[in-house]
Design a protein around this motif. Structure first.
Motif, PDB file in Angstrom:
ATOM      1  N   MET A 164     -34.625 -26.585  36.467  1.00 25.91           N
ATOM      2  CA  MET A 164     -33.355 -26.958  37.272  1.00 25.91           C
ATOM      3  C   MET A 164     -34.104 -27.498  38.594  1.00 25.91           C
ATOM      4  N   ASN A 165     -33.010 -28.129  39.386  1.00 32.16           N
ATOM      5  CA  ASN A 165     -33.568 -28.572  40.705  1.00 32.16           C
ATOM      6  C   ASN A 165     -32.225 -28.542  41.499  1.00 32.16           C
ATOM      7  N   GLY A 166     -32.387 -28.639  42.952  1.00 28.98           N
ATOM      8  CA  GLY A 166     -31.204 -28.748  43.718  1.00 28.98           C
ATOM      9  C   GLY A 166     -30.878 -27.176  44.478  1.00 28.98           C
ATOM     10  N   PHE A 167     -29.508 -26.929  44.252  1.00 29.87           N
ATOM     11  CA  PHE A 167     -28.900 -25.825  44.910  1.00 29.87           C
ATOM     12  C   PHE A 167     -28.203 -24.845  43.990  1.00 29.87           C
ATOM     13  N   TRP A 168     -28.725 -23.361  44.182  1.00 29.07           N
ATOM     14  CA  TRP A 168     -28.174 -22.254  43.674  1.00 29.07           C
ATOM     15  C   TRP A 168     -26.684 -22.100  44.056  1.00 29.07           C
ATOM     16  N   ASP A 169     -26.352 -22.389  45.364  1.00 30.12           N
ATOM     17  CA  ASP A 169     -25.109 -22.278  45.774  1.00 30.12           C
ATOM     18  C   ASP A 169     -24.358 -23.566  45.712  1.00 30.12           C
ATOM     19  N   ARG A 172     -22.494 -25.735  48.643  1.00 26.42           N
ATOM     20  CA  ARG A 172     -23.428 -26.407  49.572  1.00 26.42           C
ATOM     21  C   ARG A 172     -23.985 -27.613  48.996  1.00 26.42           C
ATOM     22  N   GLY A 173     -24.287 -27.547  47.642  1.00 30.02           N
ATOM     23  CA  GLY A 173     -24.853 -28.775  47.227  1.00 30.02           C
ATOM     24  C   GLY A 173     -24.926 -28.842  45.741  1.00 30.02           C
TER      25      GLY A 173
ATOM     26  N   THR B 260     -33.546 -21.022  50.359  1.00 28.11           N
ATOM     27  CA  THR B 260     -32.566 -20.242  49.676  1.00 28.11           C
ATOM     28  C   THR B 260     -31.214 -19.886  50.803  1.00 28.11           C
ATOM     29  N   ARG B 262     -30.304 -21.593  52.878  1.00 30.42           N
ATOM     30  CA  ARG B 262     -29.617 -22.965  52.952  1.00 30.42           C
ATOM     31  C   ARG B 262     -28.865 -23.282  51.730  1.00 30.42           C
ATOM     32  N   GLY B 263     -28.774 -22.296  50.540  1.00 32.19           N
ATOM     33  CA  GLY B 263     -28.330 -22.904  49.479  1.00 32.19           C
ATOM     34  C   GLY B 263     -28.938 -23.201  48.267  1.00 32.19           C
ATOM     35  N   LYS B 264     -30.336 -23.636  48.712  1.00 33.36           N
ATOM     36  CA  LYS B 264     -31.120 -24.351  47.741  1.00 33.36           C
ATOM     37  C   LYS B 264     -31.940 -23.060  46.975  1.00 33.36           C
ATOM     38  N   LEU B 265     -32.707 -23.832  45.788  1.00 33.46           N
ATOM     39  CA  LEU B 265     -33.223 -22.917  44.993  1.00 33.46           C
ATOM     40  C   LEU B 265     -34.697 -22.953  45.553  1.00 33.46           C
ATOM     41  N   GLU B 270     -38.080 -24.732  41.262  1.00 28.60           N
ATOM     42  CA  GLU B 270     -37.994 -26.215  41.096  1.00 28.60           C
ATOM     43  C   GLU B 270     -39.183 -26.943  40.495  1.00 28.60           C
TER      44      GLU B 270
END
Lengths: 215, 316
Positions: A164-169, A172-173, B260, B262-265, B270
């Motif tokens: 996967m890619n992108g945001f865990w939250d 926010r995205g 993280t 800032r909400g990113k993985l 990735e």
């Protein structure tokens, strides 16, 4: 490394609770933790407002066969599976590439002992079908995979299978996840071997390191 | 003996009177001179270090003691230094923990094939030294049938996975009882509210006690100033994570807090082509990581040491 026999979450929660209690009971005994471990319980998890979603990649549609030649205008052409298969009688018994001809020459098939028509639809070659005969569009190929690979599908649904890619939250995205056939060739689904191409020069093990750097 | 008030030479300048210049005084003087020389020799590494240290850096307080205004000044200085030393325009954030978040990581050992893409991604994301291929992650090739890290190898190459091996990626376990934090004599490393163990690189004295205390070999020491070409510098940085480290300090995985928080993985997740990595907030009951911990066979590395890692391994 040992097996976690008891419910891990309960133990983790207890550990966190103990930590908070200890920090509250012994203020100042660990000054380094003064900022990190506040003497009040951790606030509850925020009700996550999922403004964004998890997007699962999908194939664009049924595969097309690229023709070797070009038309009189010099354009390359591709044809749908049904172009040939609508006028050919399906061989429901076929399981190997050896007995396939024309466009399927050289196809590697290593997916158990499945017959081609276990997944491909004999009535409409531009679709797939489930074991019970239900038609599945190519874009929904994961529905097909999941009927046998339910454990993987369950893990996938919970983010524990697949990249996967992108945001865990998701407040926010968005997040993008691969689908089954991004990583697995449906005809030979075993994940291929890879070659390691990046290595840290580990000081402890790499004999080529300079001697003064080996401590 | 000298008489400074020489009656016959009134024009001579007066001199101090030295009487009974004893052996004892001579020896004392000698030792004082030697002592001073030894002191100068002893502090010479400091003098060299001082050449690499700006006055502002030397005077800077511990990160945890800085006011918001002081932090802004420090960050502006560090961004300026990055421009000067690396020719790179960088932005250094002061990312703080998100309330109600405790980060947890898990790796599926049934799926990891040891390809090392995570190691490389970490190297690039965190602005590691190019010459040493430094990274916060080591992937250990382990013989099947053991969990003893000492039997593993990190220098394997070629096609993976090998039939009789499995692969164990090891990075900072963000322990809830971190031995590295306990041993730091200057409190330059600590655990934050979201579970991430961080280092104030400007406060670290490079004693490497933490590196020795870590049972996971998860800390790295900067033997030299990292070299990163300007065009390869990752400009998205944070004070406590991937800003380029000074020489002589210890660093470690921060769960990519500049991403993280800032909400990113994390970058390693990735980059993983097999999807072996799972990251999330254990306090969120709906999170992937909670489902995983409740439904998989989960293991902890060196659990018997009582370090309580926030890093888990599982098999399908």
């Amino acid at each position: 490394m040992t097996r976690r026999a008891t419910p891990l979450l309960a133990r983790a929660a207890r550990a966190i609770a103990l930590m908070v209690v200890a920090a509250a009971a012994l203020p100042g005994c660990r000054p380094s933790d003064g900022e990190a471990r506040h003497a009040h319980p951790a606030p509850p998890a925020p009700a996550s407002v999922a403004a964004y979603q998890v997007n699962i990649r999908r194939p664009s549609g049924p595969p097309l066969i690229e023709l070797a030649g070009a038309d009189p205008q010099g354009r390359a052409a591709s044809v749908a599976c049904s172009t040939c298969h609508s006028v050919r009688k399906p061989n429901l018994e076929n399981k190997t590439a050896a007995s396939l001809d024309e466009f399927h020459q050289g196809l590697t098939v290593n997916h158990g002992a499945l017959a081609c028509y276990a997944c491909h639809s004999p009535d409409n070659a531009d679709t797939l079908r489930l074991a019970d005969g239900t038609t599945v569009e190519y874009v929904d190929v994961m529905t097909l995979c999941s009927q046998c690979h339910s454990k993987q599908a369950e893990s996938f649904a919970h983010g524990a299978h697949g990249g996967m890619n992108g945001f865990w939250d998701l407040s926010r995205g968005p997040q993008t996840k691969n689908n089954c056939i991004d990583c697995h060739d449906p005809h030979a689904p075993k994940y291929p071997k890879m070659v390691v191409d990046f290595k840290p020069h580990d000081r402890f093990l790499d004999a080529s390191e300079e001697p003064h750097d080996r401590h | 003996m000298t008489d400074t008030n020489h009656p016959s030479r009134p024009d001579l300048p007066t001199l101090p009177i030295i009487e009974n210049f004893s052996r004892r005084a001579a020896i004392k003087g000698g030792f004082a001179t030697l002592g001073a020389a030894a002191f100068v020799a002893a502090i010479s590494p400091l003098r060299h270090a001082a050449q690499n240290t700006s006055a502002g850096e030397f005077m800077q307080n511990h990160y945890t003691e800085l006011t918001p205004e002081q932090k802004a000044d420090v960050i502006a200085r560090l961004e300026e230094e990055a421009k000067e030393k690396y020719g790179a325009e960088v932005t250094i954030g002061d990312d703080r923990p998100i309330p109600g978040t405790k980060f947890v990581y898990a790796i599926n050992l049934s799926v990891c094939n040891g390809n090392g893409k995570c190691v490389e991604a970490c190297h690039k994301e965190n602005n590691h030294d190019r010459a040493t291929n430094q990274s916060y992650i080591r992937v250990i090739e382990m013989p099947k049938g053991t969990m003893d890290m000492e039997q593993g190898s990190t220098t394997y190459t070629g096609a993976v996975p090998k039939d009789d091996k499995f692969y164990l990626p090891v990075q900072c376990q963000q322990c809830d009882e971190p031995p590295c934090v306990d041993v730091c004599p200057v409190k330059a490393t600590w655990k934050e509210d979201d579970g991430i163990v961080v280092v104030d690189y400007n406060w670290c004295i490079g004693c490497r006690y933490c590196e020795a205390a870590c049972p996971y070999h998860a800390r790295r020491f900067n033997w030299k100033q990292p070299e990163v070409p300007a065009e390869e510098v990752n400009p998205d940085q944070s004070y406590l994570s991937n800003r380029i480290r000074p020489v002589g300090v210890v660093e470690k995985c921060t769960y990519c807090l500049h991403r993280t928080r800032r909400g990113k993985l994390p970058a390693c997740l990735e980059a993983c082509p097999t999807g072996a990595r799972v990251f999330g907030n254990i306090l969120d009951p709906e999170s992937n990581i909670r489902w995983l911990l409740e439904n998989k066979r989960v293991y902890i590395l060196k659990e018997e040491l009582g370090t309580k890692p926030a890093f888990f391994y599982y098999f399908d």
